[in-house]
Enzyme design. Sequence first.
Site, short mmCIF file in Angstrom:
data_model
loop_
_atom_site.label_atom_id
_atom_site.label_comp_id
_atom_site.label_asym_id
_atom_site.label_seq_id
_atom_site.Cartn_x
_atom_site.Cartn_y
_atom_site.Cartn_z
N ASP A 278 -3.73 4.01 14.46
CA ASP A 278 -2.85 4.39 13.36
C ASP A 278 -3.30 5.75 12.82
O ASP A 278 -4.15 6.41 13.45
CB ASP A 278 -2.79 3.29 12.29
CG ASP A 278 -4.10 3.12 11.54
OD1 ASP A 278 -5.04 3.90 11.78
OD2 ASP A 278 -4.18 2.21 10.71
N ARG B 10 0.85 -1.20 0.00
CA ARG B 10 0.00 0.00 0.00
C ARG B 10 0.88 1.25 0.00
O ARG B 10 1.51 1.59 1.02
CB ARG B 10 -0.92 0.01 1.22
CG ARG B 10 -1.78 1.27 1.29
CD ARG B 10 -2.99 1.14 2.19
NE ARG B 10 -2.68 1.17 3.61
CZ ARG B 10 -3.61 1.30 4.57
NH1 ARG B 10 -4.89 1.39 4.24
NH2 ARG B 10 -3.27 1.31 5.83
C1 LIG Z 1 -6.97 1.76 9.64
C2 LIG Z 1 -5.96 0.96 8.99
O1 LIG Z 1 -5.36 1.36 8.05
S1 LIG Z 1 -5.62 -0.59 9.59
C3 LIG Z 1 -4.12 -1.05 8.79
C4 LIG Z 1 -2.96 -0.30 9.26
N1 LIG Z 1 -2.64 -0.62 10.63
C5 LIG Z 1 -1.88 -1.69 10.92
O2 LIG Z 1 -1.45 -2.35 10.00
C6 LIG Z 1 -1.61 -2.04 12.36
C7 LIG Z 1 -0.84 -3.32 12.43
N2 LIG Z 1 -0.61 -3.77 13.80
C8 LIG Z 1 0.38 -3.30 14.55
O3 LIG Z 1 1.12 -2.43 14.13
C9 LIG Z 1 0.59 -3.90 15.91
O4 LIG Z 1 -0.11 -5.12 16.02
C10 LIG Z 1 0.12 -3.01 17.07
C11 LIG Z 1 0.93 -1.73 17.04
C12 LIG Z 1 -1.34 -2.69 16.95
C13 LIG Z 1 0.37 -3.74 18.38
O5 LIG Z 1 1.73 -3.94 18.47
P1 LIG Z 1 2.43 -4.63 19.73
O6 LIG Z 1 1.75 -4.25 20.98
O7 LIG Z 1 3.87 -4.37 19.60
O8 LIG Z 1 2.15 -6.14 19.49
P2 LIG Z 1 2.67 -7.34 20.39
O9 LIG Z 1 3.72 -6.94 21.35
O10 LIG Z 1 1.50 -8.06 20.93
O11 LIG Z 1 3.34 -8.26 19.26
C14 LIG Z 1 3.63 -9.61 19.44
C15 LIG Z 1 4.35 -10.12 18.23
O12 LIG Z 1 3.51 -9.99 17.10
C16 LIG Z 1 4.15 -9.22 16.10
N3 LIG Z 1 3.15 -8.40 15.44
C17 LIG Z 1 2.17 -7.63 16.00
N4 LIG Z 1 1.41 -7.07 15.03
C18 LIG Z 1 1.92 -7.50 13.86
C19 LIG Z 1 1.56 -7.26 12.51
N5 LIG Z 1 0.50 -6.50 12.20
N6 LIG Z 1 2.30 -7.82 11.55
C20 LIG Z 1 3.34 -8.61 11.85
N7 LIG Z 1 3.73 -8.89 13.12
C21 LIG Z 1 3.02 -8.32 14.10
C22 LIG Z 1 5.16 -8.37 16.83
O13 LIG Z 1 6.17 -7.98 15.96
C23 LIG Z 1 5.61 -9.33 17.91
O14 LIG Z 1 6.53 -10.25 17.33
P3 LIG Z 1 7.61 -11.07 18.20
O15 LIG Z 1 6.85 -11.87 19.20
O16 LIG Z 1 8.29 -11.90 17.18
O17 LIG Z 1 8.48 -10.05 18.84
O1 LIG Z 2 -7.14 1.87 5.87
C1 LIG Z 2 -8.09 1.48 6.47
C2 LIG Z 2 -8.95 2.33 7.24
O2 LIG Z 2 -9.86 1.81 7.89
O3 LIG Z 2 -8.72 3.54 7.19
MG LIG Z 3 -7.11 4.09 5.83
#
Ligand SMILES: CC(=O)SCCNC(=O)CCNC(=O)[C@H](O)C(C)(C)COP(=O)(O)OP(=O)(O)OC[C@H]1O[C@@H](n2cnc3c(N)ncnc32)[C@H](O)[C@@H]1OP(=O)(O)O
Ligand SMILES: O=CC(=O)O
Ligand SMILES: [Mg+2]
EC number: 2.3.3.9
Length: 557
Positions: A458, A172
Site C-alpha cells: 500500500d 481513517r
Molecule cells: C500499512 C498499512 O496502512 S496497512 C492498512 C492498509 N492496507 C490495507 O488495508 C490492505 C487491505 N488488504 C487488501 O487490500 C487486500 O487483501 C490485498 C490487496 C492485500 C489482497 O487482495 P486480493 O488479492 O484481491 O485478495 P483475494 O483475492 O485473496 O480476496 C479474497 C476475498 O477476500 C476479500 N478481501 C481481501 N482483503 C480484504 C480486506 N482487507 N477487507 C475486506 N475484504 C477483503 C476480497 O474482497 C475477496 O472477496 P470475495 O471472495 O467475496 O470476492
Molecule cells: O498505517 C500503517 C502503517 O504501517 O503504515
Molecule cells: Mg501508515
Amino acid sequence: MTTSKLAGYYDAPEGVDVRGRYDEEFAKILTREALEFVAGLQRQFRRQIRHAMESRREAQRRYDAGGLPGFDPTTRFIRESDWVCAPVPPPIANRMVEITGPVERKMVINALNSGAKVFMADFEDALSPNWENLMKGQVNLRDAVNGTISFEDRERKRIYKLNETTAKLFVRPRGWHLKEGHILIDGEPAVGCLVDFGLFFFHNYAAYRATQGQGFGPFFYLPKMEHSREARIWNSVFNRAEESASIPAGSIHATVLIETLPAAFQMNEILYELRSHSAGLNCGRWDYIFSYVKTLRAHPDRLLPDRVSVGMWQSMMRSYSHLLIFTCHRRGVHALGGMAAQIPIRGDPAAHAKAIEAVRSDKLREVQAGHDGTWAAHPGLIGEIGKVFEEGLAGRENLIGVVRREDAAGIGEEDLLERPRGRRTMEGLRLNTRVGIQYMAAWLTGTGSVPLYNLMEDAATAEISRVQNWQWIRYKALLDAEGVELALTPELFARVVEEEMGRIEREVGTEKFRRGMFKEACSIFVRQCMAAELDDFLTLDAYNHIVIHHSRAASTL
Ligand SMILES: CC(=O)SCCNC(=O)CCNC(=O)[C@H](O)C(C)(C)COP(=O)(O)OP(=O)(O)OC[C@H]1O[C@@H](n2cnc3c(N)ncnc32)[C@H](O)[C@@H]1OP(=O)(O)O
Ligand SMILES: O=CC(=O)O
Ligand SMILES: [Mg+2]
C-alpha cells in the site's frame, strides 16, 4: 490535472466550489449542510494546520542540519506526571483483531462480516484518493452504518449483505498534508482529512451511536502525525463536531498511529492532547520505517539495509513497540499492534503455510509483548490471528491494567534511533524498483492496495521502496551483487529500471502492460528516486495526475 464538463451542480454554500464530477448519489453526501460543516472546520482550523505543517518543515531543517529527533524537555511534566485518558468505551473494549481495507463497497461488507472485532475503513494508505473512490467510499460507509449496504456480483451471481453481527467501524481519514483538489474552500483546496472526517461524521454520527456504538462514537484512526500539536488540532476538531451535533463532549474516540519517527518521542504528549477522546495508539510499522529514512535523509550513517530485513525483530523497532505498550497501558488505553504484510497464497500450499506461519509468529510476538490487539490485512488471516490473541488474552478483553511493561520505561533516544542492521543488495534495489513502479501504476488507475509478490503493498510500504532507493542513490551505497560490491550510481540505477520494466512487462503480460499506466508510473517513481531533494510523500506529486476538474458549463454528455 484534467478538466471536463459537468452534468449538474452541487448545492454548495457561499465560498465552497465543488469541481468533482456531479453524481446524484454523491450529491446526497455533498449536501449544502454537510459542505457548510466541512468549510466551517477548515475556516476555524486552517491557521493552526498551516502552522503545524510549517513546524514539520522547520523540524526537518534541524534534522537536515545534523540534529536528531528526541524527547522534548519542555513537555517533561506530561511524560512524568500521573494522568490517564478517559475510560475506554465498552463497545470497543475488545479489539483483539482489526481488519483494515479501502472503502470499496464489496470489501466494506466483507470486512464488516469478517469476524474481526473492528474494521478500519481506510481513506488513507489503502486508498487511491481519486474523486470516485472518495465519494463512493462515503456512500458505502453511510449505507454500512444504516445497515442497508449490499453489493451484487453479477458474474459470480452473488449478493453481499451484512451479517447479524458485524465489526465495529473505525474510519481513517487522510493525513494532514493531503489536499482535496476537487473541493475549493474560499479559493483554496480543502484539507483532505477534514473532508473525509467531516462528511463521514456529519452523515453518520447519529445512526452510528444509535445502532452500533451503544451510545458512543463515532470512532476514528488518525495517521501520520509528527507532533502533539497536530493531535491538539484533532482534539479541537472533535470538540467542535460534538458541539455542533449536540452530543456529549468525549463521544468521539480515536486511535493515533505512531508511524513517524518524530512521533515516537511524543507518545505521551499525543495521548495527553487527546485524553478525552483517545482510543489508544497503534504501531504503524510501515510508515514508521519510511519515516526513519525520510527524517534522517541527511544522515549518511543511517542507511537502511534491504526492506525485507527491517522487521520488528530489529532493536529499534522492538524499542518503539515496547515503549508504545508501556505508554498506552500507563495511560489506560489500548496499545495496538501493526500489519504483517503476508497474505494468503492461492495455488501453492507450501508458500501459503509459510506465509501463515510468518503472520502467526508476528502476532504471537505482539501479544506476548503486551499488545491488546492487532491488524489483519485479509479475512483469510482472521481465524489464525484470533486464535493467537484469544490465547494471549486468556478470556480478558484487553491487557490494559494487566501488562505494564515497566522495563520499557528506560527506553531512550539512542534506542529509538538505532540503525537497523543487515545487508544492502542489488536484489533489494530491484525489488524496491519493481514494487514501487507497480504500486504507483495501480494507484494512478484507482487502486490503493495490491498484492505483489505475495505481500500486501500500500502507500506506506511503497514509500519505503521509494525512499530507500533515493537514500542509496544519494549516498552511492555499496550493494552486494552476489558477492561483488557495486556502488549505486545513477547509470546503474537507470539500467536496473530498464531491466525491471522488462520483467514487469513479462510478469503482467504485454496487453495489460500496454493498457496500464506503467510507463507514467515509472517516470514518476524514477524522478522521485533521483530527486536532488527528497519529495515528502510519494502521493503528493502523483496526486496531480488523478485530479479531474469538471467545469460548470452545461454538460455535453
Ligand atoms: C500499512 C498499512 O496502512 S496497512 C492498512 C492498509 N492496507 C490495507 O488495508 C490492505 C487491505 N488488504 C487488501 O487490500 C487486500 O487483501 C490485498 C490487496 C492485500 C489482497 O487482495 P486480493 O488479492 O484481491 O485478495 P483475494 O483475492 O485473496 O480476496 C479474497 C476475498 O477476500 C476479500 N478481501 C481481501 N482483503 C480484504 C480486506 N482487507 N477487507 C475486506 N475484504 C477483503 C476480497 O474482497 C475477496 O472477496 P470475495 O471472495 O467475496 O470476492
Ligand atoms: O498505517 C500503517 C502503517 O504501517 O503504515
Ligand atoms: Mg501508515
